[in-house]
Design a protein around this motif. Structure first.
Motif, PDB file in Angstrom:
ATOM      1  N   LEU A 339       0.802  -1.124   0.123  1.00 38.92           N
ATOM      2  CA  LEU A 339       0.053  -0.019  -0.017  1.00 38.92           C
ATOM      3  C   LEU A 339       0.969   1.295   0.213  1.00 38.92           C
ATOM      4  CD1 LEU A 339      -2.725  -0.754   2.520  1.00 38.92           C
ATOM      5  CD2 LEU A 339      -2.766  -1.001   0.029  1.00 38.92           C
ATOM      6  N   GLY A 340       2.180   1.041  -0.031  1.00 37.41           N
ATOM      7  CA  GLY A 340       2.864   2.206   0.098  1.00 37.41           C
ATOM      8  C   GLY A 340       3.184   2.940   1.239  1.00 37.41           C
ATOM      9  N   LEU A 341       2.939   2.196   2.233  1.00 40.35           N
ATOM     10  CA  LEU A 341       3.166   2.599   3.671  1.00 40.35           C
ATOM     11  C   LEU A 341       4.488   2.194   4.359  1.00 40.35           C
ATOM     12  CD1 LEU A 341      -0.399   1.766   5.092  1.00 40.35           C
ATOM     13  CD2 LEU A 341       0.237   3.940   4.086  1.00 40.35           C
ATOM     14  N   GLN A 342       4.940   3.284   5.078  1.00 34.97           N
ATOM     15  CA  GLN A 342       6.543   3.249   5.489  1.00 34.97           C
ATOM     16  C   GLN A 342       6.317   2.899   7.003  1.00 34.97           C
ATOM     17  OE1 GLN A 342       7.919   7.100   4.157  1.00 34.97           O
ATOM     18  NE2 GLN A 342       9.942   5.734   3.786  1.00 34.97           N
ATOM     19  N   ASN A 375      -0.194   4.627  -8.665  1.00 30.47           N
ATOM     20  CA  ASN A 375      -0.361   5.755  -9.460  1.00 30.47           C
ATOM     21  C   ASN A 375      -1.565   6.607  -8.625  1.00 30.47           C
ATOM     22  OD1 ASN A 375       1.228   4.792 -11.764  1.00 30.47           O
ATOM     23  ND2 ASN A 375      -0.403   3.665 -12.458  1.00 30.47           N
ATOM     24  N   PHE A 376      -1.912   6.040  -7.476  1.00 33.84           N
ATOM     25  CA  PHE A 376      -2.727   6.828  -6.706  1.00 33.84           C
ATOM     26  C   PHE A 376      -2.199   8.274  -6.299  1.00 33.84           C
ATOM     27  CE2 PHE A 376      -4.824   8.305  -2.906  1.00 33.84           C
ATOM     28  CZ  PHE A 376      -6.263   7.914  -3.060  1.00 33.84           C
ATOM     29  N   GLN A 377      -3.196   9.326  -6.581  1.00 35.32           N
ATOM     30  CA  GLN A 377      -2.639  10.478  -6.216  1.00 35.32           C
ATOM     31  C   GLN A 377      -3.327  11.205  -5.101  1.00 35.32           C
ATOM     32  OE1 GLN A 377      -2.882  12.873  -9.908  1.00 35.32           O
ATOM     33  NE2 GLN A 377      -1.118  11.644 -10.828  1.00 35.32           N
ATOM     34  N   THR A 378      -2.468  11.868  -4.135  1.00 39.85           N
ATOM     35  CA  THR A 378      -3.051  12.271  -3.066  1.00 39.85           C
ATOM     36  C   THR A 378      -3.696  13.598  -3.032  1.00 39.85           C
ATOM     37  OG1 THR A 378      -0.999  12.781  -2.111  1.00 39.85           O
ATOM     38  CG2 THR A 378      -1.814  10.932  -1.225  1.00 39.85           C
ATOM     39  N   ALA A 379      -3.486  14.532  -4.102  1.00 41.71           N
ATOM     40  CA  ALA A 379      -4.303  15.651  -4.100  1.00 41.71           C
ATOM     41  C   ALA A 379      -5.591  15.645  -4.260  1.00 41.71           C
ATOM     42  CB  ALA A 379      -3.535  16.304  -5.606  1.00 41.71           C
ATOM     43  N   TYR A 404      -7.885   5.681   2.727  1.00 41.32           N
ATOM     44  CA  TYR A 404      -6.352   5.343   2.220  1.00 41.32           C
ATOM     45  C   TYR A 404      -5.708   6.687   2.093  1.00 41.32           C
ATOM     46  CZ  TYR A 404      -2.708   3.649  -0.981  1.00 41.32           C
ATOM     47  OH  TYR A 404      -1.592   3.445  -1.446  1.00 41.32           O
ATOM     48  N   ARG A 405      -6.511   7.825   1.589  1.00 43.92           N
ATOM     49  CA  ARG A 405      -5.671   9.054   1.044  1.00 43.92           C
ATOM     50  C   ARG A 405      -5.456   9.574   2.576  1.00 43.92           C
ATOM     51  NH1 ARG A 405      -7.912  14.097   1.079  1.00 43.92           N
ATOM     52  NH2 ARG A 405      -6.710  15.632  -0.031  1.00 43.92           N
ATOM     53  N   GLN A 406      -6.383   9.738   3.564  1.00 45.35           N
ATOM     54  CA  GLN A 406      -5.812  10.095   4.816  1.00 45.35           C
ATOM     55  C   GLN A 406      -4.739   9.681   5.483  1.00 45.35           C
ATOM     56  OE1 GLN A 406      -9.892   9.756   6.745  1.00 45.35           O
ATOM     57  NE2 GLN A 406     -10.649  11.477   5.643  1.00 45.35           N
ATOM     58  N   ARG A 407      -4.803   8.244   5.254  1.00 45.49           N
ATOM     59  CA  ARG A 407      -3.674   7.552   5.750  1.00 45.49           C
ATOM     60  C   ARG A 407      -2.225   7.806   5.069  1.00 45.49           C
ATOM     61  NH1 ARG A 407       0.087   5.899   7.697  1.00 45.49           N
ATOM     62  NH2 ARG A 407       0.817   3.945   8.156  1.00 45.49           N
ATOM     63  N   LEU A 408      -2.443   7.920   3.797  1.00 42.71           N
ATOM     64  CA  LEU A 408      -1.181   8.278   3.201  1.00 42.71           C
ATOM     65  C   LEU A 408      -0.773   9.906   3.362  1.00 42.71           C
ATOM     66  CD1 LEU A 408      -1.851   7.328  -0.400  1.00 42.71           C
ATOM     67  CD2 LEU A 408      -0.398   6.092   1.277  1.00 42.71           C
ATOM     68  N   MET A 409      -1.663  10.599   3.770  1.00 47.05           N
ATOM     69  CA  MET A 409      -1.356  12.114   4.183  1.00 47.05           C
ATOM     70  C   MET A 409      -0.485  12.296   5.510  1.00 47.05           C
ATOM     71  SD  MET A 409      -2.840  13.886   1.928  1.00 47.05           S
ATOM     72  CE  MET A 409      -3.343  15.519   2.248  1.00 47.05           C
ATOM     73  N   ARG A 410      -0.571  11.141   6.273  1.00 48.00           N
ATOM     74  CA  ARG A 410      -0.014  11.094   7.465  1.00 48.00           C
ATOM     75  C   ARG A 410       1.468  10.468   7.423  1.00 48.00           C
ATOM     76  NH1 ARG A 410      -5.189   9.190   9.199  1.00 48.00           N
ATOM     77  NH2 ARG A 410      -4.518   7.294   9.486  1.00 48.00           N
ATOM     78  N   GLY A 412       3.615  11.720   5.114  1.00 44.42           N
ATOM     79  CA  GLY A 412       4.343  12.683   4.423  1.00 44.42           C
ATOM     80  C   GLY A 412       5.577  12.285   3.595  1.00 44.42           C
ATOM     81  N   ARG A 413       4.960  11.290   2.482  1.00 42.84           N
ATOM     82  CA  ARG A 413       5.773  10.979   1.256  1.00 42.84           C
ATOM     83  C   ARG A 413       5.321  11.526   0.153  1.00 42.84           C
ATOM     84  NH1 ARG A 413       8.579   5.172   0.538  1.00 42.84           N
ATOM     85  NH2 ARG A 413       6.682   4.148   0.976  1.00 42.84           N
ATOM     86  N   SER A 414       6.144  11.984  -0.999  1.00 42.94           N
ATOM     87  CA  SER A 414       5.805  12.573  -2.181  1.00 42.94           C
ATOM     88  C   SER A 414       5.108  11.291  -2.911  1.00 42.94           C
ATOM     89  CB  SER A 414       6.678  13.290  -3.043  1.00 42.94           C
ATOM     90  OG  SER A 414       7.570  12.347  -3.616  1.00 42.94           O
TER      91      SER A 414
END
Ligand code: AMP
Ligand code: MG
Length: 488
Positions: A339-342, A375-379, A404-410, A412-414
């Protein structure tokens, strides 16, 4: 890089007591020819890939000629097949030709499958067919390229010898490589006969050659068992993370090294279905995709039982009880990366489980979904069309995307950085059944180009390879219902 004749052998398994194996040479075959070869595998044994072109290469790995360092043997083992103990299996059609030692000190079994009858063949002919040999060859190399522990495969050799299954088929041999082909069933065969001295000899051998760091532990046998538990749990987690179903998780197909072993009717799930059964012979779904984690633990119990002359029962049980936690931690980590989560958050498990449920409900392609998710974009308001189009009814997925978007916002990766990381763990190319099938059909007509082209695509599964896009397509309708069974 060496020639065949320059390979060095150190055949330690053949130094074990004679009751561990049968000395047996392969039975020659008529008119062998090279079908597929892996240069990557050749490098592991420091073999010059030019050697594939020599007529002697084909003769040797068809079993028609022995190199001077070979000491061919068939390994003895037993195993639980579909839950039932079978007292003697053993290499009924595989022969350990010898163990190559490299300059770096690595040791590789050269294990020839389809090499003719042995004392363990029972009713079998000792042979393998071209289709299953190509499938095993491709799977070994594809899994290795995905970073999943596995046996490797050097080559497939075809022959004019007919092999009788449901139909008359082309015979073939596959040369597999691994640091060891010892199985859970290698322990079981002696334990069930009360030969506890042999169980100890085998455990000592495994520790000496494959787990030397455990030699000085207070209880090396318990440490060995615990490490096999841990490696097995992590291996199964890796299978689940790429949608791989093994198909025949009998204890004789479970490696003591925790590597994927014995590829028969395996499959990569396409339209996601946790109940995916890739083996047509598995009527009850014992080895379905979602059962694999439990079966891993069940198989470890069988190994633990076989080691009870060396380890305390309570301690064995305690080790087996550690399995679920090791598995869960491993799968969580793998799925977070997908999911791209660190970083790790408590809700992450439910996040990936929810999306898997959506994939299952709407029959979305497992591999392509995760690749596309990169390719998911957080904008806010970013275009999510290509992703949405994967779902026949996108609404529930749209809701998931919010979380998912909210989770990605936390995190802090581009987006760019995250996509790069996701593309390194979400393969674009996996060995879909139909891809293997097309390569097999061509090979059956003596056109081997597709086997080797497919291999080269699968050796770089995380790279875009735009000219190879069509290899990332789900199965076309006419190939959707290919059936693979234990027949091989
Ligand atoms: P598998 O289902 O391939 O893991 O094989 C289970 C057991 O059956 C192993 O002991 C194999 O060596 C044996 N076996 C499978 N196919 C054959 C065959 N054609 N000839 C002899 N033994 C076989
Ligand atoms: Mg097997």
């Amino acid at each position: 890089m060496k020639t065949l004749e320059e390979l060095c052998f150190s055949n330690t398994y053949a130094r074990l007591p004679a009751s561990f194996y049968q000395q047996v040479a392969p039975t020659p075959v008529p008119n062998p020819y090279l079908v597929g070869f892996s240069e990557e595998a050749a490098k592991l044994i420091e073999l010059n890939p030019q050697e594939f072109q020599r007529p002697e290469f084909v003769e040797i790995f068809a079993g028609n000629r022995l190199l001077s360092g070979f000491e061919p043997i068939a390994m003895k083992y037993a195993g639980h097949q579909f839950g039932h103990y079978v007292p003697q299996l053993g290499d009924g059609r595989a022969i350990l030709l010898g163990q190559v030692q490299t300059a770096t000190g690595a040791v590789w079994d050269l294990h020839l499958k389809g090499g003719g009858q042995t004392a363990y063949s029972r009713m079998g002919d000792g042979r393998a067919v071209l289709r299953s040999s190509i499938r095993e060859f491709l799977a070994c190399e594809a899994m290795a390229s995905l970073g999943i522990p596995t046996t490797r495969a050097l080559c497939v050799i075809g022959t004019d010898m007919p092999v009788y299954r449901e139909d008359i088929e082309t015979g073939a041999l596959v040369l597999r490589m691994a640091p060891s082909h010892i199985r859970f069933g290698s322990f079981e065969v002696f334990a069930h006969r009360g030969q506890t001295d042999h169980v100890k000899i085998l455990a000592d051998y495994v520790i000496q050659h494959h787990y030397p760091h455990l030699r000085h532990e207070a209880n090396p046998y318990l440490s060995l068992f615990r490490e096999v538990v841990s490696r097995t749990a992590k291996l199964v987690a890796q299978w689940q993370s790429v949608g791989f179903a093994h198909g025949v998780l009998n204890t004789d197909n479970m490696s003591i090294l925790g590597i994927t072993l014995d590829y028969g009717p395996y499959g990569f799930v396409e339209d996601f279905d946790p109940r995916f059964i890739c083996n047509h012979s598995d009527e009850m779904g014992r080895y379905s995709f979602e059962q694999q984690p439990y079966i891993g633990q069940w198989n470890l119990s069988a190994l633990g039982s076989a080691m009870l002359s060396l380890i305390d029962r309570e301690e064995a049980i305690a080790s087996i009880r550690e399995y679920p936690e090791i598995f869960n931690q491993a799968i969580d980590e793998l799925m977070r990366a997908k999911l791209g989560l660190q970083h790790s958050e408590a809700e992450d498990t439910s996040l990936w489980q929810k999306v898997l449920n959506l994939l299952a409900e709407q029959k979305v392609d497992f591999t392509n979904f995760f690749r596309q998710l990169g390719n998911f974009q957080t904008a806010e308001g970013a275009n999510k069309e290509p992703l949405m189009r994967m779902f026949p009814q996108p609404e529930p997925f749209r809701a998931w995307c919010q979380t998912y978007r909210q989770r990605l916002m936390r995190e802090g990766r581009s987006d760019t950085e995250r996509k790069q990381a996701m593309d390194r763990v979400n393969p674009k190319y996996v060995l879909r059944n139909y891809l293997a099938q097309i390569a097999i059909e061509k090979a059956q007509n003596k056109d081997f180009s597709e086997v080797n082209r497919l291999l080269s695509v699968l050796q770089r599964p995380f790279e875009e390879q735009p000219e190879m896009n069509h290899y990332a397509q789900p199965a076309p309708p006419e190939y959707r219902h290919i059936v693979v069974s234990c027949s091989s």
